[in-house]
Design an enzyme around this catalytic site. Structure first.
Site, PDB file in Angstrom:
ATOM      1  CG  ASN A 150      -0.395  -0.138   2.502  1.00 53.77           C
ATOM      2  OD1 ASN A 150       0.703  -0.692   2.655  1.00 53.77           O
ATOM      3  ND2 ASN A 150      -1.062   0.373   3.510  1.00 53.77           N
ATOM      4  CD  GLU A 248       4.466  -0.786  13.378  1.00 55.94           C
ATOM      5  OE1 GLU A 248       3.251  -0.545  13.573  1.00 55.94           O
ATOM      6  OE2 GLU A 248       5.369  -0.277  14.051  1.00 55.94           O
ATOM      7  CB  CYS A 282      -2.059   0.438   8.495  1.00 56.56           C
ATOM      8  SG  CYS A 282      -0.860   1.771   8.570  1.00 56.56           S
ATOM      9  CD  GLU A 381      -6.683  -3.719   7.953  1.00 51.83           C
ATOM     10  OE1 GLU A 381      -6.333  -4.904   7.821  1.00 51.83           O
ATOM     11  OE2 GLU A 381      -5.883  -2.794   8.137  1.00 51.83           O
TER      12      GLU A 381
HETATM   13  P1  NAD Z   1      -0.076  -9.351   3.881  1.00 54.47           P
HETATM   14  O1  NAD Z   1      -0.007  -9.691   5.324  1.00 54.47           O
HETATM   15  O2  NAD Z   1      -0.831 -10.227   2.967  1.00 54.47           O
HETATM   16  O3  NAD Z   1       1.416  -9.263   3.293  1.00 54.47           O
HETATM   17  C1  NAD Z   1       2.419  -8.458   3.890  1.00 54.47           C
HETATM   18  C2  NAD Z   1       3.775  -8.941   3.415  1.00 54.47           C
HETATM   19  O4  NAD Z   1       3.992 -10.254   3.928  1.00 54.47           O
HETATM   20  C3  NAD Z   1       3.905  -9.044   1.893  1.00 54.47           C
HETATM   21  O5  NAD Z   1       5.179  -8.611   1.498  1.00 54.47           O
HETATM   22  C4  NAD Z   1       3.748 -10.532   1.647  1.00 54.47           C
HETATM   23  O6  NAD Z   1       4.407 -10.962   0.474  1.00 54.47           O
HETATM   24  C5  NAD Z   1       4.403 -11.110   2.892  1.00 54.47           C
HETATM   25  N1  NAD Z   1       4.008 -12.483   3.236  1.00 54.47           N
HETATM   26  C6  NAD Z   1       2.898 -13.154   2.867  1.00 54.47           C
HETATM   27  N2  NAD Z   1       2.912 -14.401   3.388  1.00 54.47           N
HETATM   28  C7  NAD Z   1       4.032 -14.511   4.120  1.00 54.47           C
HETATM   29  C8  NAD Z   1       4.610 -15.534   4.926  1.00 54.47           C
HETATM   30  N3  NAD Z   1       4.024 -16.725   5.078  1.00 54.47           N
HETATM   31  N4  NAD Z   1       5.782 -15.287   5.539  1.00 54.47           N
HETATM   32  C9  NAD Z   1       6.373 -14.095   5.421  1.00 54.47           C
HETATM   33  N5  NAD Z   1       5.898 -13.084   4.665  1.00 54.47           N
HETATM   34  C10 NAD Z   1       4.729 -13.291   4.028  1.00 54.47           C
HETATM   35  O7  NAD Z   1      -0.617  -7.857   3.837  1.00 54.47           O
HETATM   36  P2  NAD Z   1      -0.968  -6.979   2.558  1.00 54.47           P
HETATM   37  O8  NAD Z   1      -2.278  -7.387   2.021  1.00 54.47           O
HETATM   38  O9  NAD Z   1       0.197  -6.936   1.641  1.00 54.47           O
HETATM   39  O10 NAD Z   1      -1.081  -5.528   3.254  1.00 54.47           O
HETATM   40  C11 NAD Z   1      -2.235  -5.090   3.870  1.00 54.47           C
HETATM   41  C12 NAD Z   1      -2.179  -5.257   5.373  1.00 54.47           C
HETATM   42  O11 NAD Z   1      -1.044  -4.584   5.902  1.00 54.47           O
HETATM   43  C13 NAD Z   1      -3.365  -4.646   6.072  1.00 54.47           C
HETATM   44  O12 NAD Z   1      -3.840  -5.525   7.068  1.00 54.47           O
HETATM   45  C14 NAD Z   1      -2.812  -3.387   6.706  1.00 54.47           C
HETATM   46  O13 NAD Z   1      -3.496  -2.925   7.839  1.00 54.47           O
HETATM   47  C15 NAD Z   1      -1.429  -3.815   7.042  1.00 54.47           C
HETATM   48  N6  NAD Z   1      -0.576  -2.633   7.217  1.00 54.47           N
HETATM   49  C16 NAD Z   1      -0.205  -2.289   8.495  1.00 54.47           C
HETATM   50  C17 NAD Z   1       0.570  -1.147   8.690  1.00 54.47           C
HETATM   51  C18 NAD Z   1       0.987  -0.719  10.076  1.00 54.47           C
HETATM   52  O14 NAD Z   1       1.843   0.145  10.178  1.00 54.47           O
HETATM   53  N7  NAD Z   1       0.421  -1.265  11.140  1.00 54.47           N
HETATM   54  C19 NAD Z   1       0.966  -0.374   7.593  1.00 54.47           C
HETATM   55  C20 NAD Z   1       0.547  -0.759   6.324  1.00 54.47           C
HETATM   56  C21 NAD Z   1      -0.226  -1.906   6.139  1.00 54.47           C
END
Ligand code: NAD
Length: 482
Positions: A150, A248, A282, A381
């Protein structure tokens, strides 16, 4: 930036398997590029390279490290349009938003360049004058960064800036949907002359690369940003070597709007925080609680302002909103809206794919009134452009609704009453509270959630200290009598 390659040990290289995967433009689902599909051997090479670079990087004078980070920051600024264009293409946000994010990425590196020069220890008195305790802070070793699509550059910059300033080397698993702009960002760091292996950027599936990277015994710190669900899995991997982690994770942010607020500011804040980046942030707000005295007024003003947002391509022509990044994300939005409508919510605007956009992941910003707390949009969410507005009567009720969630990332409050503001700030279970503004994060103050939104901090000195460990050194001065 070399096409179809990733950055390992200072070299641009393909995956050892030779496999690649496509990167799409969410505006029309056309393929923009291909990137390497890294696998176990590539992760192994990257982690070993980062480990080999650790000795030189961690012992480098912090002012020299700071100088290199500042140079990288300058370099990123000179390439902001180029990197911003890649991000706009792959993520869907407008060129203006994307370029702004790249500038933020450069600012973050500059901030941590300076913060890294201010890592101070402590001297602690002992109960005899001959002995003194010193606390020194040392880098943990190889860090692994995993971040989402994002904010592809900004979220990476939080990790890379803090890790490098602390003296750690880093292996970054870049988001699969948006790997191009982070690769271009890392290229700027590499070009400033960091020792090979100090920064590595690998592309590949999260479920393939992630476990190998996080479980690697040479990785000493994991910085993860993503969903709560994947975060729990990643944390599970960390337990194998007891690797330090910061998480996070997701959020379901409440916005509380009280009768005594400045209504114009509250409506403006709600529109920005619900729809910026198509709600894929987020700290996006999907659940808005408005005190009954101004409820109808708020709903109509917010719907009116939302309908003024310009949906468009955003690169060749300016636009407030582009497409969503993924088809899966758009399906979630539709599910939350359908759920709300089936339970009696009233659609004030949006709720459909805009006319003229038959391909790509477009969706209209959506405002729902008469929502109730049991609807998905108020519980989970949404991570997309939809907001539900529900009335409340008392401060205690509003705080109760805000806290009635698994998450605790941030909250926003609009009121002109000091007692109301302070009560919300103290009683809402969240890591960040914004009062009369919609931006709870600034780079020099700690940022991070509680509850299912994770733990650990990014931003500020707290973000830097996540990459350091405190070492106690107890020194006795031996004189002739001792
Ligand atoms: P996601 O959890 O699907 O993926 C996040 C990252 O993890 C990606 O790079 C993905 O390739 C990787 N990943 C996926 N499976 C994995 C595994 N088994 N082991 C290790 N890494 C793995 O999230 P998304 O859809 O890419 O992003 C959206 C989410 O991120 C939302 O829930 C949002 O709230 C959260 N987010 C949180 C913050 C914060 O600061 N708290 C900031 C931005 C986004």
């Amino acid at each position: 930036m070399p096409q179809n390659l990733m950055l390992i040990n200072g070299n641009w290289c393909p995956a050892s398997s030779g496999r690649t995967f496509p990167v799409y433009n969410p505006r029309d689902e056309t393929i923009i590029s291909h990137v390497p599909a890294a696998d176990t051997p590539d992760v192994e090479t990257a982690v070993r390279a980062a480990d080999a670079a650790f000795s030189e990087w961690s012992s480098m004078n912090p002012f020299r490290r700071g100088s290199l980070l500042r140079q990288a920051s300058e370099r990123i600024l000179t390439k902001k349009e180029e990197i911003g264009r890649l991000m706009a293409l792959e993520q869907g946000k407008s060129l203006q938003e994307a370029t702004g994010e790249v500038v933020k990425g450069a600012d973050i590196l500059r901030y941590y360049a300076e913060e890294g020069e201010r890592i101070y220890g402590r001297i602690i008195a002992n109960d005899d004058n001959a002995t003194v305790s010193k606390v020194i802070y040392q880098p943990l070793g190889v860090a692994a960064a995993i971040s989402p699509w994002n904010y592809p550059v900004e979220l990476l910059a939080w990790k890379v800036g803090a890790a490098l300033a602390a003296g750690c080397t880093i292996v970054c698993k870049l988001p699969s949907e948006t790997p191009l702009s982070p690769l271009a960002f890392l290229e700027c760091l590499q070009e400033t002359g960091l020792p090979p292996g100090t920064v590595n950027g690998i592309t590949g599936s999260g479920s393939v690369v992630g476990p190998v990277l996080v479980r690697h015994p040479l990785v000493k710190k994991v910085a993860f940003t993503g969903s709560t669900e994947v975060g729990k899995t990643v944390l599970g991997y960390c337990t194998e070597n007891l690797t330090k982690a910061s998480m996070e994770l997701g959020g379901s942010l409440p916005m509380l709007v009280f009768d005594d607020c400045r209504l114009d500011a509250a409506v403006k804040g709600a529109v920005r925080r619900s729809f910026r980046n198509m709600g894929q942030i987020c700290i996006a707000v999907n659940r808005i609680y408005v005190q009954r005295g101004i409820y109808d007024q708020f709903v109509s003003r917010m719907s009116e302002q939302t309908q003024k947002l310009v949906i468009g391509e955003g690169i060749l022509s300016p636009a407030d909103l582009g497409p969503m990044c993924t088809a899966k994300g758009r399906n979630t939005v539709q599910t939350h809206i359908d759920d709300a409508l089936s339970k009696g919510a009233v659609l004030k605007c949006g709720g459909k794919i805009p006319g003229g956009f038959s391909r790509g992941h477009w969706y209209e910003p959506t405002v729902l009134a008469n929502v109730s707390h049991d609807m998905l949009i108020m519980q989970e969410e949404t991570f997309g452009p939809a907001a539900g507005i529900m009335p409340f009567d008392t401060l205690a009720e509003a705080v109760g609704l805000a806290n009635d969630t698994l998450y605790g990332l941030a909250a926003m409050v609009y009121t002109q009453n000091l007692t109301t503001a302070e009560t919300c700030a103290r009683q809402i279970d969240a890591g960040n509270i914004a009062i009369n503004n919609p931006d709870p994060g600034v780079i020099n103050a700690p940022y991070g959630g509680v509850k299912a939104s994770g733990f650990g901090k990014e931003h500020g000195p707290e973000g830097l200290y996540e990459y350091l460990h405190a070492k106690h050194v107890r020194v006795r001065v031996l004189d002739e009598q001792t």
